[in-house]
Structures are given as structure tokens and as C-alpha cells.
Enzyme design. Structure first.
Site, PDB file in Angstrom:
ATOM      1  N   LYS A 150       9.535 -16.616 -10.578  1.00  0.00           N
ATOM      2  CA  LYS A 150       8.691 -15.756 -11.249  1.00  0.00           C
ATOM      3  C   LYS A 150       7.459 -16.148 -11.957  1.00  0.00           C
ATOM      4  O   LYS A 150       7.587 -17.021 -12.763  1.00  0.00           O
ATOM      5  CB  LYS A 150       9.734 -14.789 -12.275  1.00  0.00           C
ATOM      6  CG  LYS A 150       8.770 -13.399 -12.570  1.00  0.00           C
ATOM      7  CD  LYS A 150       9.777 -12.869 -13.695  1.00  0.00           C
ATOM      8  CE  LYS A 150       8.956 -11.598 -14.208  1.00  0.00           C
ATOM      9  NZ  LYS A 150       9.383 -11.295 -15.702  1.00  0.00           N
ATOM     10  N   ASN A 171       0.835  -1.080   0.104  1.00  0.00           N
ATOM     11  CA  ASN A 171       0.149  -0.008   0.002  1.00  0.00           C
ATOM     12  C   ASN A 171       0.738   1.249   0.114  1.00  0.00           C
ATOM     13  O   ASN A 171       2.157   1.227  -0.171  1.00  0.00           O
ATOM     14  CB  ASN A 171      -0.820  -0.156   1.183  1.00  0.00           C
ATOM     15  CG  ASN A 171      -0.092  -0.244   2.508  1.00  0.00           C
ATOM     16  OD1 ASN A 171       0.777   0.854   2.833  1.00  0.00           O
ATOM     17  ND2 ASN A 171      -0.459  -1.082   3.036  1.00  0.00           N
ATOM     18  N   ASP A 217      -3.877  -9.914  12.926  1.00  0.00           N
ATOM     19  CA  ASP A 217      -4.237  -8.610  13.043  1.00  0.00           C
ATOM     20  C   ASP A 217      -3.551  -8.102  14.315  1.00  0.00           C
ATOM     21  O   ASP A 217      -3.859  -8.429  15.441  1.00  0.00           O
ATOM     22  CB  ASP A 217      -5.736  -8.296  13.363  1.00  0.00           C
ATOM     23  CG  ASP A 217      -6.024  -7.029  13.563  1.00  0.00           C
ATOM     24  OD1 ASP A 217      -5.488  -6.154  14.079  1.00  0.00           O
ATOM     25  OD2 ASP A 217      -7.385  -6.488  12.780  1.00  0.00           O
ATOM     26  N   ASP A 224      -3.918  -6.660   5.045  1.00  0.00           N
ATOM     27  CA  ASP A 224      -4.762  -7.456   5.621  1.00  0.00           C
ATOM     28  C   ASP A 224      -4.809  -8.795   4.926  1.00  0.00           C
ATOM     29  O   ASP A 224      -5.021 -10.022   5.480  1.00  0.00           O
ATOM     30  CB  ASP A 224      -6.236  -6.913   5.197  1.00  0.00           C
ATOM     31  CG  ASP A 224      -6.248  -5.572   6.163  1.00  0.00           C
ATOM     32  OD1 ASP A 224      -6.124  -5.487   7.159  1.00  0.00           O
ATOM     33  OD2 ASP A 224      -7.122  -4.876   5.673  1.00  0.00           O
TER      34      ASP A 224
HETATM   35  N1  CTP Z   1      -3.633  -3.387  12.038  1.00  0.00           N
HETATM   36  C1  CTP Z   1      -2.879  -4.547  12.471  1.00  0.00           C
HETATM   37  N2  CTP Z   1      -2.987  -5.529  11.907  1.00  0.00           N
HETATM   38  C2  CTP Z   1      -3.573  -5.800  10.884  1.00  0.00           C
HETATM   39  C3  CTP Z   1      -4.445  -4.802  10.167  1.00  0.00           C
HETATM   40  C4  CTP Z   1      -4.106  -3.596  10.739  1.00  0.00           C
HETATM   41  O1  CTP Z   1      -2.267  -4.126  13.462  1.00  0.00           O
HETATM   42  N3  CTP Z   1      -3.419  -7.080  10.090  1.00  0.00           N
HETATM   43  C5  CTP Z   1      -3.837  -2.220  12.776  1.00  0.00           C
HETATM   44  C6  CTP Z   1      -3.318  -0.923  12.083  1.00  0.00           C
HETATM   45  O2  CTP Z   1      -1.936  -0.793  12.264  1.00  0.00           O
HETATM   46  C7  CTP Z   1      -4.273   0.163  12.519  1.00  0.00           C
HETATM   47  C8  CTP Z   1      -5.360  -0.590  12.616  1.00  0.00           C
HETATM   48  O3  CTP Z   1      -5.238  -1.833  12.869  1.00  0.00           O
HETATM   49  O4  CTP Z   1      -3.638   0.526  13.624  1.00  0.00           O
HETATM   50  C9  CTP Z   1      -6.280  -0.269  11.553  1.00  0.00           C
HETATM   51  O5  CTP Z   1      -5.939  -0.461  10.341  1.00  0.00           O
HETATM   52  P1  CTP Z   1      -6.753  -0.169   9.010  1.00  0.00           P
HETATM   53  O6  CTP Z   1      -6.008  -0.465   7.945  1.00  0.00           O
HETATM   54  O7  CTP Z   1      -7.251   1.275   9.232  1.00  0.00           O
HETATM   55  O8  CTP Z   1      -7.873  -1.233   9.284  1.00  0.00           O
HETATM   56  P2  CTP Z   1      -8.025  -2.647   9.014  1.00  0.00           P
HETATM   57  O9  CTP Z   1      -8.089  -3.447  10.115  1.00  0.00           O
HETATM   58  O10 CTP Z   1      -7.022  -3.203   7.767  1.00  0.00           O
HETATM   59  O11 CTP Z   1      -9.607  -2.539   8.392  1.00  0.00           O
HETATM   60  P3  CTP Z   1     -10.303  -2.089   7.013  1.00  0.00           P
HETATM   61  O12 CTP Z   1      -9.423  -2.545   5.911  1.00  0.00           O
HETATM   62  O13 CTP Z   1     -11.566  -2.922   7.072  1.00  0.00           O
HETATM   63  O14 CTP Z   1     -10.441  -0.554   7.136  1.00  0.00           O
END
Ligand code: CTP
Length: 420
Positions: free
Chosen positions: A293, A215, A320, A283
């Protein structure tokens, strides 16, 4: 970084590397450090007192016995007492020899005899001069007396020769000074002995040896938060995905590539008193990471696909980190702060995320491309927390530089930490 309570006395001796001093003075001033300069006669051949005075915003001292009535003949004592750190930069072979032998034949060498302040020296000279037994003997003597030497690095020198003798890059010298003050803060700052985790940056999820999913996160907000905590004396561990930023001075930084590596590192380095998860952790990751490759004509996931170039990906969920850290357990940090990166319905999505993740505070920011938050230097945040009745409260902050958001967030953490 705000280190306005600290002072550095910069001694500039005679080496061509003195022309790099502006690149050292500017960031030190930007960090709020008070600076005074002492210029030796040799140093004055390479940089002018006016340049040093302009950049340090202070008068420059050169003479042991000043002729002007305004300058005290006791400068060698007042300057010796004034600083929290003395930086000799560049330190020429001759200057190192003089101070190793205890000479006091000019202002700089005399004040170094009269001081009890820690001294950091960045030698710069021709490689043969550096390797000469006399110089090495002087370096050993000074090191044994407690002077910290920032050794010269390999490179091509002004004389055209290559070897060890080149002064370290200005940024590395600045980092050494910042690390010195951060270490000092760890004994006295309001967050002394408080162990902080900051996750930052994106993660890379490999498809094959040359491609990955990721990202747009730059890591700037997380790095600024890590630095702001360190400036208040906290013991910061920064666990970062791949970013273009250098590891911040004096902060234990671990670079990971994937979400699973970041998760493993975070969990094995527990416990923390406070955790701030700014990382834009992917995620999802490809279910299969190909060892070779993937070729353009290779069908990768849909065996029934009739078209040769048809590609699709099967993704599986990553752990997460924030949700796991927030789980009630003996290892749960006392304060867990998450971020919410949203592009629509910012507050409702953030409120739902705060509940879902189980963290204490959540910082919501709109990362739509038009807001230039990801990769930019500014941010606009909403701080979500719970009031005493357990209801979610939302506080809007104005648009600010990411460094200022970091500084204010840390002040907020200090207030909440002091209440406990
Ligand atoms: N986060 C994490 N581990 C993951 C995903 C997210 O620790 N696998 C943490 C990020 O560091 C942030 C929070 O969760 O503090 C929210 O991340 P965000 O990307 O806004 O949300 P997601 O949990 O990915 O949900 P969505 O994609 O549905 O917005």
C-alpha cells in the site's frame, strides 16, 4: 428477454418453499414465458390457487377428475402435451417418491407419466429427509430417467435445522429455466451457430493492493446486449470487467479485472463471427503497480518534489481491444461494433472514432453525468455505419430502456447477417 413462444407447466407440491413461488413466477412472466400451474393437495397447504392464477395469468389445475363442467377429464393429457418444460417447484420428498415409483394418483403425478416433455425439479425439504437413502434412491431413479434435478442448497430451514435441503434461490431457478430455453434457441434461433463476443463493464487498473483507477460503467448495456443475442440463439461469450451484475443465465461469462486481462481473454478466445465492444476499457494504467500500500507520506513518482505529500502518477497506455479486433486479418469478425462514450461533440467525436478504430458500426452515447446513462437503465444512442458509397451515416434512436436498445440492435444485426 422475450421467450413468448415458450411454455412452462409449473407443478407446485407440498413444501413451505412454495411461498417463494411468486419470486419465480414474476421473472418468468416478465421474460414472456407462458405459464400454467398445477397445484397438488400438499402444495395448496402453502400457497393458494388464487395467488398462482393471478401471477401466472392462467387458470390453475388441481383435480384429476374435475367436477366443473368447464374442465376436461383429459387435462392430464392436454397439460402433458402443452408445455415445452415442466418445472416441479418445490418438489417435496413425498412427491418425488410418488413420481419415482410411477404413481398416478393425482393430476400432477398422472400428467408426469403421460408426458415426453423435459422435466426440471427443485427439491425442498428437511436435511434428514433429503439425505435419507429412500429420497436419494428416488433422486437417482429420476435422474436416470432424464429428470434434471436442481439440488437443494445448504441453509437454515423453516424447521430450524441447518443442512442441505433448502430450495435454491428463486433467481437460480429462474436462471435454470432461461438457460434451458436459450440452449433450445441455439438449435433453432435466427443466430443459431453464430459466435458472438460482447465486452462489458469497466476495468480496474491497480495502483497498489487497495487502490485502483476505474470509471462509472455498470455493464448494464453490455449485459443486455449479450442476453438479447443469446435469446436469438447465438453462442455468446461475455467478457466483462468487475460489475455488480450476476452472470446472465446460459451465457459463457468470463470476468476480468484489468484491460490487459480483458485484451488477453478476448484475443485467445477468437474467432468470433460478430464482436460488440461495449466495455469502458481504461485507456491507461499506472506504470508501476506497487506491491505494498502506498503510504500518505511516500513520494511515488517525482523524486525532485520537495513536499513530502506530493504524489503524481505515471500512466502507460493499455491495448485497444476494439482497434485490434477491427484490423484486417483472417481472424477479424465479419461485423465489429464499437461504442463511443462521449461528453461533448458527440457526433464529430464518434465519426472520428469510427474511422480511427476501423470498426463497422459505432454506437455513440452521451455519458455526461446529467444524462444518467452510466449506471442507469435507459440510453439514447446514435448508430453510425457506412452506406454503400462508404460514407458515414448517422441514425438517431429515441431514448429507450437499455434492454430494448439491445433487442433492437440484435434485430438490426440479424437483418444485416441475413443479407450476407
Ligand atoms: N475500447 C477498447 N479498448 C480500449 C479502449 C476502448 O476496446 N483500450 C473500445 C470500447 O469498448 C468502445 C470503443 O473502444 O467500444 C470506444 O471507447 P471509448 O472509451 O469511447 O473511447 P476511447 O478509445 O477510450 O477514446 P477516448 O477516451 O479518446 O474517447
Amino acid at each position: 428477454m422475450n421467450l413468448s413462444s415458450y411454455s412452462v407447466l409449473l407443478i407446485v407440491s407440498g413444501s413451505i418453499a412454495a411461498c417463494k413461488i411468486p419470486d419465480i413466477l414474476r421473472p418468468l412472466k416478465a421474460a414472456g414465458i407462458n405459464i400454467r400451474c398445477v397445484l397438488t393437495q400438499g402444495g395448496a397447504k402453502f400457497i393458494t390457487p388464487t395467488t398462482l392464477q393471478t401471477l401466472s395469468d392462467s387458470p390453475v389445475s388441481m383435480e384429476l377428475f374435475p367436477t366443473a363442467d368447464t374442465e376436461s377429464p383429459l387435462q392430464h393429457i392436454t397439460l402433458a402435451r402443452w408445455a415445452d418444460l415442466i418445472l416441479i417447484c418445490p418438489a417435496s420428498a413425498n412427491f418425488l417418491a410418488r413420481i419415482a415409483n410411477g404413481l398416478a394418483d393425482d393430476l400432477a403425478s398422472t400428467l408426469l407419466l403421460a408426458t415426453t416433455t423435459p422435466v426440471l425439479a427443485a427439491p425442498a425439504m428437511n436435511p434428514h429427509m433429503w439425505e435419507h437413502p429412500a429420497t436419494q434412491h428416488n433422486i437417482t431413479t429420476l435422474t436416470e430417467r432424464g429428470v434434471t434435478i436442481l439440488p437443494p442448497v445448504y441453509g437454515t430451514l423453516a424447521c430450524g435445522e441447518s443442512g442441505f435441503g433448502r430450495m435454491p434461490e428463486p433467481q437460480n431457478i429462474v436462471d435454470a429455466v432461461l438457460a434451458f430455453f436459450r440452449a433450445k434457441r441455439q438449435k433453432t434461433g435466427p443466430l443459431a451457430d453464430v459466435k458472438i463476443l460482447v465486452t462489458a463493464g469497466p476495468t480496474h487498473e491497480s495502483l497498489d493492493p487497495v487502490r485502483y483507477l476505474t470509471n462509472r460503467s455498470s455493464g448494464k448495456q453490455g449485459y443486455a446486449i449479450a442476453e438479447a443475442f443469446a435469446d436469438q440463439g447465438a453462442l455468446v461469450t461475455l467478457i466483462s470487467g468487475p460489475v455488480a451484475l450476476p452472470p446472465p443465465a446460459g451465457i459463457h461469462t468470463v470476468i476480468c479485472e484489468t484491460a490487459r486481462q480483458m485484451h488477453h481473454t478476448v484475443m485467445t478466445m477468437r474467432p468470433y463471427d460478430i464482436a460488440v465492444c461495449t466495455a469502458a476499457v481504461a485507456d491507461w494504467r499506472p506504470e508501476i503497480e506497487k506491491t505494498q500500500k502506498i503510504k500518505k507520506n511516500e513520494k511515488i513518482e517525482i523524486p525532485t518534489c520537495s513536499v513530502n505529500s506530493c504524489h503524481s502518477l505515471t500512466l502507460v497506455a493499455n491495448p485497444d481491444i476494439l482497434a485490434e479486433l477491427s484490423q484486417p486479418s483472417s481472424l477479424r469478425p465479419k461485423l465489429v461494433i464499437g461504442f463511443a462514450a462521449e461528453t461533448e461533440n458527440l457526433i464529430p467525436h464518434a465519426q472520428a472514432k469510427l474511422r480511427r478504430k476501423g470498426c463497422d458500426w459505432l454506437i455513440a452515447n452521451d455519458v455526461s453525468l446529467s444524462h444518467h446513462v452510466m449506471g442507469g437503465d435507459h440510453n439514447k444512442i446514435f448508430l453510425l455505419s457506412h452506406n454503400q458509397a462508404g460514407e458515414c451515416q448517422v441514425e438517431e434512436w429515441q431514448t429507450l430502456p437499455k434492454t430494448e436498445i439491445a433487442r433492437r440492435l440484435v434485430q438490426r444485426v440479424i437483418m444485416s447477417h441475413q443479407k450476407k
